[in-house]
Scaffold this motif. Structure first.
Motif, PDB file in Angstrom:
ATOM      1  N   LYS A  75      43.584  51.198  33.061  1.00 53.21           N
ATOM      2  CA  LYS A  75      42.430  50.349  32.744  1.00 53.21           C
ATOM      3  C   LYS A  75      42.017  49.529  33.962  1.00 53.21           C
ATOM      4  CE  LYS A  75      39.354  48.481  30.013  1.00 53.21           C
ATOM      5  NZ  LYS A  75      38.194  49.281  29.541  1.00 53.21           N
ATOM      6  N   MET A  76      42.994  49.077  34.748  1.00 53.09           N
ATOM      7  CA  MET A  76      42.680  48.322  35.958  1.00 53.09           C
ATOM      8  C   MET A  76      41.858  49.160  36.927  1.00 53.09           C
ATOM      9  SD  MET A  76      46.318  46.348  36.496  1.00 53.09           S
ATOM     10  CE  MET A  76      45.922  45.543  38.039  1.00 53.09           C
ATOM     11  N   VAL A  77      42.211  50.440  37.071  1.00 55.19           N
ATOM     12  CA  VAL A  77      41.440  51.352  37.930  1.00 55.19           C
ATOM     13  C   VAL A  77      39.985  51.378  37.471  1.00 55.19           C
ATOM     14  CG1 VAL A  77      41.100  53.761  38.591  1.00 55.19           C
ATOM     15  CG2 VAL A  77      43.403  52.798  38.587  1.00 55.19           C
ATOM     16  N   GLU A  78      39.781  51.524  36.170  1.00 51.40           N
ATOM     17  CA  GLU A  78      38.431  51.612  35.624  1.00 51.40           C
ATOM     18  C   GLU A  78      37.646  50.323  35.875  1.00 51.40           C
ATOM     19  OE1 GLU A  78      39.101  52.462  31.536  1.00 51.40           O
ATOM     20  OE2 GLU A  78      39.794  54.526  31.894  1.00 51.40           O
ATOM     21  N   LEU A  79      38.307  49.174  35.673  1.00 46.24           N
ATOM     22  CA  LEU A  79      37.632  47.891  35.837  1.00 46.24           C
ATOM     23  C   LEU A  79      37.295  47.611  37.306  1.00 46.24           C
ATOM     24  CD1 LEU A  79      39.731  45.768  33.310  1.00 46.24           C
ATOM     25  CD2 LEU A  79      37.295  46.329  33.106  1.00 46.24           C
ATOM     26  N   VAL A  80      38.207  47.968  38.200  1.00 45.89           N
ATOM     27  CA  VAL A  80      37.956  47.769  39.628  1.00 45.89           C
ATOM     28  C   VAL A  80      36.780  48.624  40.081  1.00 45.89           C
ATOM     29  CG1 VAL A  80      38.881  48.107  41.949  1.00 45.89           C
ATOM     30  CG2 VAL A  80      40.289  47.048  40.202  1.00 45.89           C
ATOM     31  N   ASP A  81      36.791  49.905  39.698  1.00 48.94           N
ATOM     32  CA  ASP A  81      35.688  50.780  40.090  1.00 48.94           C
ATOM     33  C   ASP A  81      34.356  50.268  39.544  1.00 48.94           C
ATOM     34  OD1 ASP A  81      37.416  52.385  41.448  1.00 48.94           O
ATOM     35  OD2 ASP A  81      37.396  54.034  40.023  1.00 48.94           O
ATOM     36  N   LYS A  82      34.389  49.783  38.326  1.00 48.19           N
ATOM     37  CA  LYS A  82      33.169  49.280  37.688  1.00 48.19           C
ATOM     38  C   LYS A  82      32.654  48.012  38.368  1.00 48.19           C
ATOM     39  CE  LYS A  82      31.365  47.993  33.110  1.00 48.19           C
ATOM     40  NZ  LYS A  82      31.723  47.757  31.679  1.00 48.19           N
ATOM     41  N   SER A  83      33.547  47.246  38.985  1.00 49.69           N
ATOM     42  CA  SER A  83      33.168  45.959  39.589  1.00 49.69           C
ATOM     43  C   SER A  83      32.406  46.107  40.900  1.00 49.69           C
ATOM     44  CB  SER A  83      34.423  45.115  39.840  1.00 49.69           C
ATOM     45  OG  SER A  83      35.148  45.593  40.964  1.00 49.69           O
ATOM     46  N   VAL A  84      32.478  47.290  41.520  1.00 50.34           N
ATOM     47  CA  VAL A  84      31.826  47.488  42.814  1.00 50.34           C
ATOM     48  C   VAL A  84      30.327  47.690  42.616  1.00 50.34           C
ATOM     49  CG1 VAL A  84      31.715  48.917  44.887  1.00 50.34           C
ATOM     50  CG2 VAL A  84      33.909  48.478  43.797  1.00 50.34           C
ATOM     51  N   LYS A  85      29.545  46.816  43.249  1.00 55.16           N
ATOM     52  CA  LYS A  85      28.087  46.871  43.097  1.00 55.16           C
ATOM     53  C   LYS A  85      27.494  47.931  44.039  1.00 55.16           C
ATOM     54  CE  LYS A  85      27.701  41.990  41.820  1.00 55.16           C
ATOM     55  NZ  LYS A  85      29.139  41.688  41.859  1.00 55.16           N
TER      56      LYS A  85
END
Length: 277
Positions: free
Chosen positions: A256-266
């Motif tokens: 889940k952390m992988v998904e959230l980190v990737d999603k956070s990149v603008k």
């Protein structure tokens, strides 16, 4: 700064530079995926001339401010307050070692406590010279750290081995990571002329426990103090900024952390569309 209970093996700047697509990531390789996202930030801190330059810039700016403060009258003795980890001592090789092998569900803290007890951290570029100059000015130095009080003797040993000025005991983490009480105890008796740290919580701006965009707002509110009385050392590898990705980021599985980190990149949508054609 050290105040987290699980490894923050994520970095937005690294995620932006690695392909790191999270589609298909499963729990067995999620730890490796997180490490891949952090490795460029670790390499930058370990190898780049720019990292060293930013350290020198912070120390030089702080020293000039501290020296100038001596011209002002003060009813209290002068002091500075500074963090330890990634503010004057370098733990990045240890971070890299732990994060490269830790698995989902393992405790980062156990490994970190073992590292503290080894008393092997190096000084950051320019840190010893800076603190020796501050000491010669007759300004007291207080190390306010979130390192464990249980390991404080090893931290003291480490600092003394590095030849840091050591007059006042390290104010280690007791029952909270919030440094406010420790700051207040020093400011009661001293005129604190400078704060140094690598995390916004290393400064008395009431940011502890704040997450999301509110962290940015508090920094903006205190913008006139940064580079004047508050001096920030660079650290893209770990810190309280993870709450701006997700307030509960460190409670998530590595997948889940992988998904959230990737999603956070603008991304810049118009450019992305143009070059994707």
């Amino acid at each position: 700064m050290k105040s987290f209970s699980k490894a923050l093996i994520v970095c937005a700047c690294s995620a932006a530079m690695m392909c790191g697509c999270s589609n298909g990531v499963n729990n067995s390789n999620a730890s490796a995926e997180l490490y891949k996202r952090n490795v460029l930030a670790i390499s930058w801190m370990e190898n780049s001339a720019e990292y060293r330059a930013l350290c020198y810039q912070a120390y030089n700016g702080a020293y000039e401010h501290i020296k100038a403060s001596l011209k002002q009258k003060s009813s209290k003795p002068r002091a500075i307050i500074l963090d330890l980890d990634e503010t004057v001592i370098n733990n990045i090789p240890a971070e890299a070692s732990i994060n490269s092998v830790i698995k989902d569900g393992q405790s980062f803290n156990d490994s970190w406590l073992s590292w503290e007890s080894m008393a092997r951290a190096d000084a950051m570029p320019g840190a010893v010279e800076f603190l020796k100059k501050v000491d010669k000015l007759g300004v007291d130095i207080f190390y306010v750290s979130n390192r464990s009080c249980r390991n404080v003797e090893f931290t003291n040993k480490n600092l003394k081995a590095l030849k840091f000025p050591f007059k006042n005991a390290v104010k280690c983490k007791d029952n909270t990571s919030n440094k406010k009480v420790r700051f207040d105890n020093v400011m009661e008796k001293y005129n604190v002329v400078a704060f140094l740290g690598d995390n916004a919580t290393d400064f008395p701006i009431n940011i502890y426990g704040v997450s999301g965009d509110d962290r940015n707002k508090l920094v903006d509110k205190n913008s006139n103090q940064f580079g004047v009385k508050y001096f920030v050392l660079p650290n893209p590898v770990y810190g309280e900024w993870y709450s701006q990705i997700d307030p509960n980021l460190l409670k998530q599985s590595h997948k889940k952390m992988v998904e959230l980190v990737d999603k956070s990149v603008k991304h810049e949508p118009v450019l992305k569309e143009a070059i994707s054609k």
